[in-house]
Structure formats: C-alpha cells, structure tokens
Scaffold this motif. Structure first.
Motif, short mmCIF file in Angstrom:
data_model
loop_
_atom_site.label_atom_id
_atom_site.label_comp_id
_atom_site.label_asym_id
_atom_site.label_seq_id
_atom_site.Cartn_x
_atom_site.Cartn_y
_atom_site.Cartn_z
N THR A 5 0.79 -0.87 -0.08
CA THR A 5 0.08 -0.24 0.18
C THR A 5 0.92 1.67 -0.18
O THR A 5 0.30 2.29 -0.07
CB THR A 5 -1.13 -0.18 1.61
N LYS A 8 0.15 3.83 -1.92
CA LYS A 8 -1.99 4.89 -2.24
C LYS A 8 -2.31 5.34 -1.11
O LYS A 8 -1.28 5.58 -0.28
CB LYS A 8 -2.31 3.40 -1.85
N CYS A 10 -5.55 6.61 1.92
CA CYS A 10 -6.57 6.68 2.03
C CYS A 10 -7.57 7.83 2.52
O CYS A 10 -5.93 9.00 3.47
CB CYS A 10 -6.32 5.78 2.81
N TRP A 31 -0.92 -0.74 7.21
CA TRP A 31 -1.27 0.76 5.58
C TRP A 31 0.20 1.85 6.18
O TRP A 31 0.64 2.34 6.74
CB TRP A 31 -2.43 1.73 6.18
N ILE A 35 -2.04 8.63 4.63
CA ILE A 35 -3.50 8.60 4.73
C ILE A 35 -3.32 10.92 5.52
O ILE A 35 -3.03 11.27 6.26
CB ILE A 35 -3.49 8.17 6.85
N TYR A 106 -8.43 9.38 -4.04
CA TYR A 106 -8.24 8.45 -3.32
C TYR A 106 -7.48 6.92 -3.90
O TYR A 106 -8.36 6.62 -5.23
CB TYR A 106 -9.63 8.25 -2.18
N LYS A 108 -8.27 4.33 -0.71
CA LYS A 108 -9.54 4.19 0.07
C LYS A 108 -10.78 5.48 0.17
O LYS A 108 -9.61 6.40 0.98
CB LYS A 108 -9.20 2.97 0.84
N ASP A 278 -14.29 0.37 -2.44
CA ASP A 278 -13.43 1.62 -2.20
C ASP A 278 -13.78 2.09 -1.07
O ASP A 278 -12.87 3.32 -0.69
CB ASP A 278 -12.40 2.08 -2.64
N ILE A 316 -10.23 -2.82 5.59
CA ILE A 316 -8.70 -2.18 4.00
C ILE A 316 -7.70 -2.77 4.28
O ILE A 316 -6.97 -3.17 3.09
CB ILE A 316 -8.93 -0.85 4.33
#
Length: 415
Positions: A5, A8, A10, A31, A35, A106, A108, A278, A316
């Motif tokens: 992740t 990625k 969130c 994760w 964030i 995003y 998630k 998601d 998640i």
C-alpha cells in the motif's frame, strides 16, 4: 497484507472519534501509504463527551482533552487538514473535491461525517438570541460565556434526553436557574424505562433543576434583553440562554450525492463497507447490522465510533473481520454516574436491584429469559457483570438479581 500500500492514498472525511481512531488503527494494521484526514472543524481533534459535562464547567480549552497528542500525528505520518470542507465525492473517478475547488485522488475513502444537531421548526428560533445546540467545543464555550455574563442566568433547555440533562446539571453548577422542557410524558422516554426516568427527574429536582414534561415548544419571542419560550399549553418561560437538545440529523448528504446507499444513515456491511468496494463509513453516520441483537441500527456513541473504526482498518488491510460488539454508553449528572451496556429495545420485563448505598442501583432489562441490557447507577459491578451475562447469553435466575443477601458475583445469578 497481500499487496503493498506504499503508493496508495486513504482519505478520511471527518476527524472526530471515528475518523481519528481509524487513521491510527489503519497505520497499526500495516497501511504504508498516505493517510489524510479532512474536517470542517478548525479545532484539533478532541473528546466530545466531556463537552456537556466537565468541559462546560471549566475554563480549560480542548487542548486538555485531545483525542491523541499532536506529535502522534507526525510520528504516524497522518496528515490533518482542518477547517477544510469536502464538497463532493466522485466514486467513478475516485476523487473528492474540496470547498476551494481542489481535487484529491484516493484509493480508499472512509466517511466519518457524524451528525449535526437537529433544530426543530420552532417559530422565532432563528431570530432568538443566545440559542445553542451542544455538539462542538464552540457550542460549549458559547453556552458557558452566555451564562457567566448573565445577571439573571435563566437557562431553558429544550429536550430531556441525555445531552439535555447533562447540560442542565453542568449549568446548575455554574449557578444558572435551569428549566428542562420535554415534549414526551417523561425524560429519557425513548431510551430507558420509566423507573430510570423517575430517578433522573428526582435527581434534577433535588438539585434545583425544574423538569417540565409534556411541553411542546411552539414559538420563541424575542424581547430586548432575553427570550420568551412559549409552549402549546400556554406556558411561558423567560430565558437568557436556550440550549436545544432534541436529537441529531445524520450527515449523509455527501455520501448520498455520490450514489452511496442511505437507509437511516449510511448503510454498511459487517466490515463497515458501503455499496462501493473502496468506500467505507464509520461512526454516528452509519446504519449497520448487530449480530448479537439481530437487527440493523444506528448508534450515537464513542464505543461504536472507535470499534467500527478498528473494524474498517482491519478490513481495508485485508484481514477477516466482522463488527460484532455489545454497545455501551455512559452519562455523568451531578454526583451520579450512569453506565449502560446493551440495548433494551424489545424488553418485556425489568428487574431492579437496589444497593444499600444511596443513589446506587441497577435496572436489568429482559426479553423473556434473555438479558438485553443493564443500566447501572453508581454501581460499576452491575455494569461489568451485565456485560459478561449479555455476551455469554447465560440463563439467569431472575429472583436472585434483586436479592441483596446473595453475593454479587458471576456464579451467584446463574439459573
């Protein structure tokens, strides 16, 4: 986790109990990516329950009751974007658009938008002076300042639920003359048994709070230096301060406009996931299934916000998880601590255990032979034991519960 992740993102919309606890839980679960939390409130994320209790009667700011220390956000690489509203969600493009027009992508998305106070359509309410709900630190500060600068300190609270009663107790400590107006025939009518309503009515009356039930407020008249609250039976009350505590309205519009299924809140599955793979939702804004009680519900509680946040974080991060907890709540009023475990909806019998100490007792809610919930007043043991019995679904000998000659121990009440 089966896949990295690291690259990625969130995004969390809402930085109160649910959103903030989720962010830290997500990092704990592994994760590695970004964030980012957005919240319209400019205040650093703080504990909400003390607002109507200790916070209202002290001069301390929210710095004394932060959800997490400020340095923890840096340590866990959690980005806080405060005072920034999210206008839209585009689930097809997987983006959000902020109030300033900027767009954020995003991977998630977690919706933790909570709820806002419901302001009833009372004639003159919008023009009245010094009218506040009790939901944010700003509300509490405004209420405290208004009553402290008032010479007559006349406070009228519309709504006899927990928020209304807690606020009444706190205002009394500030020296206010407090009247609580409740539309139903008793306070706490929607959430507890008549015996509990009677106890809290008496508690407030003994402490100088006036409780008036079956009072439907129809208008508020604005005078030079105060308001006049008018009920449909002709009752009129002068008020320097009005606090409205008649319930909440779920902040579900953002999700609804994005095509997320709404049913008494944002509908989620056992992992807190919405109808979009998601997008997750947690906290006061969600409508979820409780496996223990076997019905859907929406809860306004810190426990639900925190536990649902942990569930979503695990899901998640691709862990097998099901949200399955027994709800619990608490309320502080004057010298009384009420602890509630379980949900009493559907009860057909109550048993009262009155302890020898003054203002110490517990109410046990049964549906036939199943214990649904326990209200414990100044008696934590009943709360702890009730939790154990509700979770285990053990059959109890009801006659033993109210018998003070029987030791208050787990095995003492088994059938």
């Amino acid at each position: 986790m089966s896949s990295t992740t690291q690259n990625k993102v969130c995004i969390v919309i809402g930085a109160s109990h649910a959103g903030v606890n989720f962010a830290f839980a997500l990092r704990r679960e592994g994760w590695e990516g970004e964030i980012i939390l957005y919240d319209n409130d400019k205040e650093f994320p703080y504990h909400r329950p003390p607002l109507s209790k200790a916070y209202l009667t002290s001069e301390e700011g929210t710095e004394q009751s932060l959800l997490f220390p400020k340095e923890n956000y840096k340590t866990d690489n959690i980005v806080l974007k405060l005072g920034i509203a999210v206008n839209t969600i585009n689930k097809e493009e997987k983006t959000i658009t902020l109030a300033n027009g900027s767009v954020q992508q995003y991977d998630k998305l977690v919706i933790a938008t909570g709820a806002r106070p419901f302001l009833p359509p009372i004639q003159g309410l919008d023009l009245a002076k010094n009218v506040f709900p009790m939901r944010t630190a700003e509300d509490a500060i405004n209420i405290r300042k208004t009553i402290n600068k008032s010479l007559t300190k006349r406070a009228v609270i519309i709504g006899g639920g927990y928020i209304g009663l807690e606020t009444a107790a706190s205002l009394k400590k500030l020296g206010a003359n407090v009247v609580v107006l409740e539309r139903e025939e008793r306070v706490l009518a929607r959430v507890t048994a008549p015996v509990m309503s009677d106890f809290f009515t008496q508690l407030h009356q003994n402490n100088g709070v006036k409780i008036l039930t079956s009072k439907n407020v129809i208008s508020i008249e604005n005078k030079d230096d105060h308001n006049v609250v008018v009920c449909d039976d002709g009752t009129k009350l002068n008020a320097d301060l009005i606090v409205v505590g008649v319930g909440i309205k779920v902040n579900s519009e953002l999700a609804q406009n994005a095509g997320i299924v709404i049913e008494n809140g944002i509908k989620v599955d056992e992992t807190a996931k919405t109808n979009d793979t998601d997008i997750y939702a947690i906290g006061d804004c969600t409508y979820h299934f409780n496996p223990h009680y076997k019905y859907h519900l929406r809860l306004e509680s810190v426990q639900n916000a925190v536990d649902q946040a942990k569930t979503a974080a695990k899901a998640i991060c691709e862990q097998e998880v099901v949200y399955d907890t027994i709800p619990w709540f608490w309320s502080d009023q004057f010298d009384v601590k009420l602890q509630i475990v379980g949900l009493s909806k559907g009860y057909n019998q109550i048993i009262i255990r009155q302890e020898e100490a003054k203002n110490s007792f517990s109410t046990w809610y049964f549906k036939d032979d199943e214990l649904l919930a326990v209200d414990a007043v100044n008696f934590a043991k009943a709360y702890v034991l009730g939790t154990k019995f509700i979770k285990s679904k053990q059959k109890l000998d009801k006659s033993k519960i109210s018998d003070l000659s029987i030791p208050f121990k787990p095995n003492s009440f088994l059938a």
